[in-house]
Design a protein around this motif. Structure first.
Motif, mmCIF file in Angstrom:
data_model
loop_
_atom_site.group_PDB
_atom_site.id
_atom_site.type_symbol
_atom_site.label_atom_id
_atom_site.label_comp_id
_atom_site.label_asym_id
_atom_site.label_seq_id
_atom_site.Cartn_x
_atom_site.Cartn_y
_atom_site.Cartn_z
ATOM 1 N N CYS A 63 12.569 36.170 18.115
ATOM 2 C CA CYS A 63 12.848 35.981 16.697
ATOM 3 C C CYS A 63 14.019 36.862 16.290
ATOM 4 O O CYS A 63 14.065 38.031 16.660
ATOM 5 N N CYS A 108 11.613 40.697 9.389
ATOM 6 C CA CYS A 108 10.547 40.892 8.400
ATOM 7 C C CYS A 108 10.005 42.318 8.587
ATOM 8 O O CYS A 108 9.700 42.735 9.715
ATOM 9 N N CYS A 124 6.776 43.119 10.714
ATOM 10 C CA CYS A 124 6.460 42.317 11.908
ATOM 11 C C CYS A 124 6.975 42.925 13.221
ATOM 12 O O CYS A 124 8.139 43.321 13.328
HETATM 13 FE FE1 SF4 Z 1 10.035 36.627 12.888
HETATM 14 FE FE2 SF4 Z 1 7.821 38.016 12.441
HETATM 15 FE FE3 SF4 Z 1 9.377 37.322 10.404
HETATM 16 FE FE4 SF4 Z 1 7.965 35.469 11.679
HETATM 17 S S1 SF4 Z 1 7.119 37.108 10.494
HETATM 18 S S2 SF4 Z 1 10.106 35.342 11.058
HETATM 19 S S3 SF4 Z 1 8.034 36.272 13.761
HETATM 20 S S4 SF4 Z 1 9.969 38.690 12.090
#
Ligand code: SF4
Ligand code: SAM
Length: 474
Positions: free
Chosen positions: A147, A151, A154
């Motif tokens: 990814c 976020c 995360c």
């Molecule tokens: Fe990427 Fe985690 Fe955000 Fe989903 S929640 S877009 S996996 S950083």
């Protein structure tokens, strides 16, 4: 994603001559495939390993392997806390399970192999062959790993690495191969499926020597100047594979839910009327602090466009309760947006601080557990009410279901799944229906988490979903 990795590890072990059994007490090898998205998975790992230690003491020679993203994160610490573990391997080398178990056996000592990036291209993805699946009618297909988003809460980018899309032509061939062996339902997997193909298009632009047909597919091989293939292109191409009648995908990111994806969903008959669109919070200030890249208004606008374009669309979401600093007013905004979005179901998570993430530094702003518990209960009341309303609307309809087998919570019943992804519980006919059978069910009752139905038509042999192609008559 982790479940799919587990399938692949199981398939490799079985290809090496092992047999799959359910009881760890009788196993020669136990692989614990872990997830580190939330903290309780950490805690559960060491509880599970403690139990396996006593099994190993009764069964000398039994090997214990720990795989997955928690292994990627904790590395050698696993052996410090559980020295009886024989093998530790991460997310970038799922294909190495058999070799690592063998090495640990030969060396009579633990083996740890955690890679920062995949060694072989095939290690980046989990292709379907060889793959062990309980029911071959349905399969996961990884279209993208890693990814590129940031976020704040995360841990995925840390443990799964940057975003890489799987070559378009390879994906289509894989789905064709799955269809040939009897699969008619595929779930396309990625952390942000909407950005599928972006890296492929950029690679093609910067390196004219790359094989454009493999990366972008025949149709887009010549469009090196445009950003193709898009996720919508993939949906259309998979929808054209003979025999594929149900396509699902998780997860699209709301900030990237483009018109092209919605159009492809609407126009591809095999794409199910189901959209999992993670909201995380309804408060714009929380969304900003989470670095999600959209506002609640923009989210609701995209959702409305999707609903208008795709009749009978079921919508589900993920919400995090108790992000650091979340005020009562911010949380109440989540309640409002959730009520407005009118979800069919919601996965609600309590915020969990993950090491190395931006939010983990906000320790002073963490929300007290009792406040989180109260907010969680209030949110649950709203989402359960919304789900019940969505489900009651389906009473009286006849729905196509794919039979999954015995109902999880009540062995006297069977369960199937509608195109909208809803579980339908039904009393089995005299001869219970086989998993993968397609039947029609009359919906007679509904709860927040499932529908009750009566099978009204004999199960059909799956036939490929076909598009209607206009034929000139004169
Ligand atoms: Fe990427 Fe985690 Fe955000 Fe989903 S929640 S877009 S996996 S950083
Ligand atoms: N890529 C998807 C997206 O951006 O929507 C989500 C993938 S994430 C693996 C699955 C869900 O786990 C997220 O949608 C989020 O709700 C939840 N999650 C992730 N990190 C979390 C954390 N630190 N605490 C609580 N829930 C978390």
């Amino acid at each position: 994603m982790n479940e799919h990795d587990s399938e692949r590890i199981a398939a490799d072990l079985m290809a090496s001559g092992m047999e799959r059994i359910d009881d760890p007490e009788l196993a020669d090898v136990v692989v614990v495939n872990t997830c580190c998205i939330r903290e309780n998975a950490d805690n559960r790992l060491y509880g599970t390993l403690g139990h396996l230690k006593s099994v190993q003491e009764r069964h000398p020679g039994m090997q214990i392997a720990v795989a997955g993203c928690l292994a990627q994160k904790d590395r050698e610490t696993i052996l410090d806390r559980a020295p009886y573990v024989n093998v530790v391997f991460g997310t970038h080398n799922v294909s190495r399970s058999v070799a690592l178990l063998e090495e640990a056996r030969e060396r009579s000592e633990p083996v740890v192999e955690i890679l920062e990036s995949p060694v072989e291209p095939e290690d980046a993805f989990a292709p379907a062959a060889p793959v062990h699946v309980d029911h071959p009618y349905s399969a996961w297909v990884t279209i993208q790993v890693g990814c590129d988003n940031t976020c704040a809460y995360c841990i995925v980018p840390q443990v799964r690495g940057p975003e890489r899309s799987r070559p378009f032509a390879e994906l289509v061939s894989e789905v064709e191969a799955l269809s040939r062996r009897g699969t008619f339902e595929v779930t396309l997997l990625g952390q942000n499926v909407n950005s599928y193909g972006r890296d492929l298009a950029l690679a093609l632009r910067s390196d004219p020597g790359l094989d454009a047909t493999r990366l972008a597919g025949e149709r887009f091989a010549s469009s090196r100047r445009s950003v193709r293939p898009l996720f919508g292109d993939l949906l259309s191409a998979v929808g054209e594979v003979e025999g594929i009648r149900r396509i699902r995908f998780i997860s699209p990111h709301p900030k990237d839910l483009r018109d092209e994806t919605i159009v492809a969903m609407a126009e591809t008959e095999a794409v199910c009327e189901q959209l999992h669109l993670p909201l995380q919070s309804g408060s714009n200030s929380v969304l900003r602090r989470m670095r999600r890249g959209y506002t609640a208004e923009r989210y609701l606008e995209r959702l409305e466009i999707a609903r208008q374009s795709i009749p009978d669309l079921a919508v589900t979401t993920d919400i995090i309760v108790g992000f650091p600093g979340e005020t009562d007013v911010e949380f109440e905004r989540t309640l409002e947006v959730v009520a407005e979005a009118h979800y069919d179901s919601t996965f609600t998570f309590i915020y969990s601080s993950r090491p190395g993430t931006e939010a983990a530094k906000l320790i002073d702003d963490e929300i007290a557990p009792e406040v989180i518990a109260e907010r969680y209960a209030r949110l649950k009341a709203v989402v359960d009410r919304s789900a019940l309303e969505c489900h009651r609307d389906r009473i009286g309809r006849k729905e196509e279901i794919v039979v999954e087998g015995v109902a999880r919570r009540d062995p006297s019943l069977q369960q199937g799944r509608t195109r909208q992804g809803k579980v339908v519980l039904f009393a089995p006919p005299t001869t219970p229906l086989e998993p993968g059978a397609i039947a029609q069910a009359q919906i007679v009752d509904a709860g927040s988490y499932h529908l009750r139905g009566e099978v009204v038509a004999p199960p059909a042999v799956p036939r490929p979903a076909r598009r209607l192609i206009p034929v000139a008559t004169d």
